[in-house]
Design a protein around this motif. Structure first.
Motif, PDB file in Angstrom:
ATOM      1  N   UNK A   7      -6.190 -51.362  18.846  1.00 35.86           N
ATOM      2  CA  UNK A   7      -5.115 -52.290  19.195  1.00 35.86           C
ATOM      3  C   UNK A   7      -3.866 -51.554  19.651  1.00 35.86           C
ATOM      4  N   UNK A   8      -3.476 -50.504  18.921  1.00 30.54           N
ATOM      5  CA  UNK A   8      -2.283 -49.740  19.306  1.00 30.54           C
ATOM      6  C   UNK A   8      -2.509 -48.986  20.616  1.00 30.54           C
ATOM      7  N   UNK A   9      -3.733 -48.514  20.862  1.00 30.39           N
ATOM      8  CA  UNK A   9      -4.033 -47.834  22.127  1.00 30.39           C
ATOM      9  C   UNK A   9      -3.892 -48.806  23.295  1.00 30.39           C
ATOM     10  N   UNK A 344       5.089 -38.554  15.132  1.00 33.59           N
ATOM     11  CA  UNK A 344       4.571 -38.550  16.504  1.00 33.59           C
ATOM     12  C   UNK A 344       4.047 -39.926  16.903  1.00 33.59           C
ATOM     13  N   UNK A 345       3.372 -40.606  15.967  1.00 35.71           N
ATOM     14  CA  UNK A 345       2.873 -41.956  16.252  1.00 35.71           C
ATOM     15  C   UNK A 345       4.048 -42.909  16.505  1.00 35.71           C
ATOM     16  N   UNK A 346       5.076 -42.811  15.671  1.00 38.45           N
ATOM     17  CA  UNK A 346       6.252 -43.645  15.877  1.00 38.45           C
ATOM     18  C   UNK A 346       6.893 -43.409  17.230  1.00 38.45           C
ATOM     19  N   UNK A 347       6.965 -42.141  17.650  1.00 32.39           N
ATOM     20  CA  UNK A 347       7.522 -41.807  18.958  1.00 32.39           C
ATOM     21  C   UNK A 347       6.732 -42.471  20.079  1.00 32.39           C
ATOM     22  N   UNK A 348       5.410 -42.376  20.023  1.00 27.99           N
ATOM     23  CA  UNK A 348       4.571 -42.939  21.085  1.00 27.99           C
ATOM     24  C   UNK A 348       4.676 -44.467  21.130  1.00 27.99           C
ATOM     25  N   UNK A 349       4.636 -45.104  19.956  1.00 28.36           N
ATOM     26  CA  UNK A 349       4.677 -46.564  19.924  1.00 28.36           C
ATOM     27  C   UNK A 349       6.018 -47.086  20.441  1.00 28.36           C
ATOM     28  N   UNK A 358      11.384 -53.502  17.035  1.00 21.50           N
ATOM     29  CA  UNK A 358      10.063 -54.127  17.153  1.00 21.50           C
ATOM     30  C   UNK A 358       8.949 -53.207  16.679  1.00 21.50           C
ATOM     31  N   UNK A 359       9.213 -51.919  16.596  1.00 22.83           N
ATOM     32  CA  UNK A 359       8.196 -50.961  16.170  1.00 22.83           C
ATOM     33  C   UNK A 359       7.949 -51.024  14.671  1.00 22.83           C
ATOM     34  N   UNK A 360       8.980 -51.384  13.910  1.00 16.75           N
ATOM     35  CA  UNK A 360       8.907 -51.297  12.445  1.00 16.75           C
ATOM     36  C   UNK A 360       7.746 -52.102  11.856  1.00 16.75           C
ATOM     37  N   UNK A 361       7.545 -53.392  12.242  1.00 12.43           N
ATOM     38  CA  UNK A 361       6.427 -54.132  11.629  1.00 12.43           C
ATOM     39  C   UNK A 361       5.070 -53.479  11.871  1.00 12.43           C
ATOM     40  N   UNK A 362       4.924 -52.782  12.997  1.00 15.80           N
ATOM     41  CA  UNK A 362       3.642 -52.159  13.313  1.00 15.80           C
ATOM     42  C   UNK A 362       3.422 -50.888  12.498  1.00 15.80           C
ATOM     43  N   UNK A 363       4.412 -49.995  12.490  1.00 14.46           N
ATOM     44  CA  UNK A 363       4.209 -48.719  11.812  1.00 14.46           C
ATOM     45  C   UNK A 363       4.264 -48.871  10.300  1.00 14.46           C
ATOM     46  N   UNK A 364       5.066 -49.826   9.794  1.00 15.34           N
ATOM     47  CA  UNK A 364       5.126 -50.027   8.341  1.00 15.34           C
ATOM     48  C   UNK A 364       3.775 -50.478   7.810  1.00 15.34           C
ATOM     49  N   UNK A 389      10.698 -45.178  13.739  1.00 13.79           N
ATOM     50  CA  UNK A 389      11.083 -46.329  14.553  1.00 13.79           C
ATOM     51  C   UNK A 389      12.153 -45.956  15.575  1.00 13.79           C
ATOM     52  N   UNK A 390      13.148 -45.163  15.138  1.00 13.98           N
ATOM     53  CA  UNK A 390      14.234 -44.781  16.049  1.00 13.98           C
ATOM     54  C   UNK A 390      13.762 -43.810  17.125  1.00 13.98           C
ATOM     55  N   UNK A 391      12.761 -42.995  16.799  1.00 13.68           N
ATOM     56  CA  UNK A 391      12.201 -42.072  17.789  1.00 13.68           C
ATOM     57  C   UNK A 391      11.686 -42.851  18.994  1.00 13.68           C
ATOM     58  N   UNK A 392      12.040 -42.421  20.160  1.00 19.42           N
ATOM     59  CA  UNK A 392      11.552 -43.083  21.358  1.00 19.42           C
ATOM     60  C   UNK A 392      12.518 -44.111  21.900  1.00 19.42           C
ATOM     61  N   UNK A 393      13.415 -44.628  21.040  1.00 18.30           N
ATOM     62  CA  UNK A 393      14.428 -45.558  21.542  1.00 18.30           C
ATOM     63  C   UNK A 393      15.271 -44.844  22.592  1.00 18.30           C
ATOM     64  N   UNK A 394      15.609 -43.581  22.315  1.00 16.85           N
ATOM     65  CA  UNK A 394      16.238 -42.729  23.318  1.00 16.85           C
ATOM     66  C   UNK A 394      15.140 -42.135  24.186  1.00 16.85           C
ATOM     67  N   UNK A 395      15.217 -42.360  25.456  1.00 21.01           N
ATOM     68  CA  UNK A 395      14.242 -41.794  26.367  1.00 21.01           C
ATOM     69  C   UNK A 395      13.236 -42.779  26.899  1.00 21.01           C
ATOM     70  N   UNK A 396      13.078 -43.928  26.248  1.00 20.93           N
ATOM     71  CA  UNK A 396      12.125 -44.919  26.747  1.00 20.93           C
ATOM     72  C   UNK A 396      12.689 -45.621  27.981  1.00 20.93           C
ATOM     73  N   UNK A 397      11.936 -45.681  29.071  1.00 23.37           N
ATOM     74  CA  UNK A 397      12.446 -46.371  30.272  1.00 23.37           C
ATOM     75  C   UNK A 397      12.682 -47.848  30.055  1.00 23.37           C
ATOM     76  N   UNK A 398      12.056 -48.435  28.997  1.00 25.50           N
ATOM     77  CA  UNK A 398      12.179 -49.871  28.753  1.00 25.50           C
ATOM     78  C   UNK A 398      13.175 -50.197  27.645  1.00 25.50           C
ATOM     79  N   UNK A 399      13.873 -49.198  27.117  1.00 26.69           N
ATOM     80  CA  UNK A 399      14.777 -49.427  25.991  1.00 26.69           C
ATOM     81  C   UNK A 399      16.156 -49.859  26.465  1.00 26.69           C
ATOM     82  N   UNK A 400      16.789 -50.775  25.708  1.00 26.88           N
ATOM     83  CA  UNK A 400      18.167 -51.159  25.997  1.00 26.88           C
ATOM     84  C   UNK A 400      19.102 -49.953  25.920  1.00 26.88           C
TER      85      UNK A 400
END
Length: 444
Positions: A7-9, A344-349, A358-364, A389-400
């Protein structure tokens, strides 16, 4: 194949293909339920039940969007721009003074961005008002806009990680509630202590960006620069003192109610009530302004609700337990390796979804049982989930946190979203977050 991994993939792959994240979450939930042996009716029922988990958070976001729109009507953002213009305008052209001006402007921008998350929770709504009129001043000071992007992104992320006010209160509540729901009871008051080291990593990334990576002057085409907008011009008519005072009173009311009740919903509602009672907006405009503000932030709420639905489906499959056992057998007693894998998983998600909230419910759903099995302390688990959860917020092309800075800095067409915002913020924030998040997990 394990339903959680499949599912995550699918979620990550669809996100990389620029499929809308809500649709990607819906598809991932169906695939996760199917691969977990659940009938489609049970999958839909579990998803629908999970939506309720983040309904309050979605309402908080919508009300904060309305509050931000109403606050803009008071003229406070325009006053802020004028003061910034007066601080920079008329400075000497000497190299020493220009360097001090650059650092001063970057510090001010980072500070204003921090206030937008906690004290005056308008999120990215201030960027289109503040940044475009200042582009000509950035050009005059030869300020590298990549440094400005880093300063903005720092202010959009670090405060909610550390401070339990405004969007920080929402972030802390989401982490605490999802951890409790997945078997580890924690209180939101534990977040500031657990996230202190990761926040220090963000500070280190900001200092490296503005003092080393992008400290050299950078020239931009003067002819393409925007002239200061009327809102930023010293000679433009200023907003009335009454309207500005009403805005300050609304902010005070919002903070007082939120801190006394612990509810972001009632805090935002109190601020809105103050704006409406002061009549800074004509009654004919109030409904449209507040509705537009709600729509601007409701998207994030829908994403978080959908993510909670996916998390509920994955829990229902029973495959989380098998994934945890497989992970434990793979890493053994090596908690350091487990911490690195979880980060690393948190960064990718988060890179795929574009939203740390939005990442928190999935990784928790996966991390809490794994951390319990491996013997991580509650504080270390909080640090791992909050940082992942915070990893990836910086650098994601889709992040606010990257889209907002680009929208302001590219107003004259001289700032690239990927190379001037996403890559600099990814390098300067995700790398120290990985390091300091790992240290927090090992030390707490």
């Amino acid at each position: 194949m394990n339903a959680v991994l499949l599912s995550l993939a699918v979620l990550f792959g669809l996100s990389l293909l620029r499929v809308h994240v809500v649709f990607a979450l819906l598809v991932s939930a169906i695939i996760g339920g199917w691969s977990g042996g659940m009938p489609i009716s049970n999958t839909i029922a579990a998803f629908s039940e999970g939506l309720k988990d983040n309904a309050g958070i979605a309402l908080s976001y919508a009300l904060l969007g309305a509050f931000a729109a109403g606050l803009a009507e008071t003229g406070l953002p325009e006053r802020l721009v004028r003061r910034a213009v007066r601080l920079v305008r008329g400075q000497s052209d000497s190299g020493t003074v220009r360097a001090s001006v650059r650092y001063g402007v970057l510090a001010a921008i980072a500070g204003i961005a921090c206030l937008s998350q906690n004290a005056v929770p308008v999120h990215i709504a201030f960027i289109p008002v503040l940044i475009p009129p200042l582009l000509i001043l950035f050009n005059t000071a030869r300020l590298d806009r990549r440094a400005v992007a880093c300063a903005l992104t720092f202010g959009l992320i670090t405060p909610y990680m550390l401070l339990p006010v405004g969007f920080g209160a929402i972030f802390h509540d989401i982490v605490a509630s999802n951890m409790t729901q997945n078997g580890l009871a924690v209180d939101a008051s534990q977040l500031p202590k657990a996230m202190l080291l990761p926040a220090i990593g963000m500070v280190a990334g900001l200092l490296f960006a503005i003092m080393i990576s992008y400290r050299k002057p950078r020239r931009y085409a003067e002819g393409a620069a925007l002239q200061p907008a009327a809102a930023a011009d010293e000679d433009a008519p200023s907003a009335s003192r009454f309207a500005a005072g009403a805005g300050i009173a609304a902010i005070a009311a919002m903070l007082a109610v939120q801190l006394s009740t612990g509810s972001m919903i009632y805090g935002a509602a109190a601020g809105l009530a103050m704006l409406l009672l002061s009549r800074v907006m004509p009654l004919g405009r109030a409904d449209r302004v507040l509705s537009d503000g709600m729509r601007s932030m409701a998207y994030i709420g829908f994403v978080m609700m959908s993510a909670a639905g996916l998390g509920a489906v994955l829990r229902e499959t029973g495959h989380i337990e098998s994934l945890v056992q497989a992970a434990v057998s793979m890493v053994g007693d090596n908690r350091a390796l487990a911490a690195i894998l979880m980060l690393a998983i948190g960064l990718l998600v988060t890179l795929g979804i574009g939203s740390s909230f939005s990442t928190i419910p999935l990784i928790a759903t996966v991390f809490v049982p794994l951390c319990i099995e491996l013997g991580f302390s509650p504080l270390a688990t909080v640090a791992l989930i909050g940082t992942a959860a915070a990893l990836g917020d910086a650098g994601s092309p889709a992040s606010d946190s990257t889209l907002g800075p680009t929208a302001g800095l590219n107003a004259d067409g001289q700032h690239d979203h990927i190379w001037d915002t996403c890559v600099p913020t990814f390098l300067h924030y995700n790398v120290p977050l990985l390091l300091f998040g790992f240290l927090a997990a090992m030390m707490l």
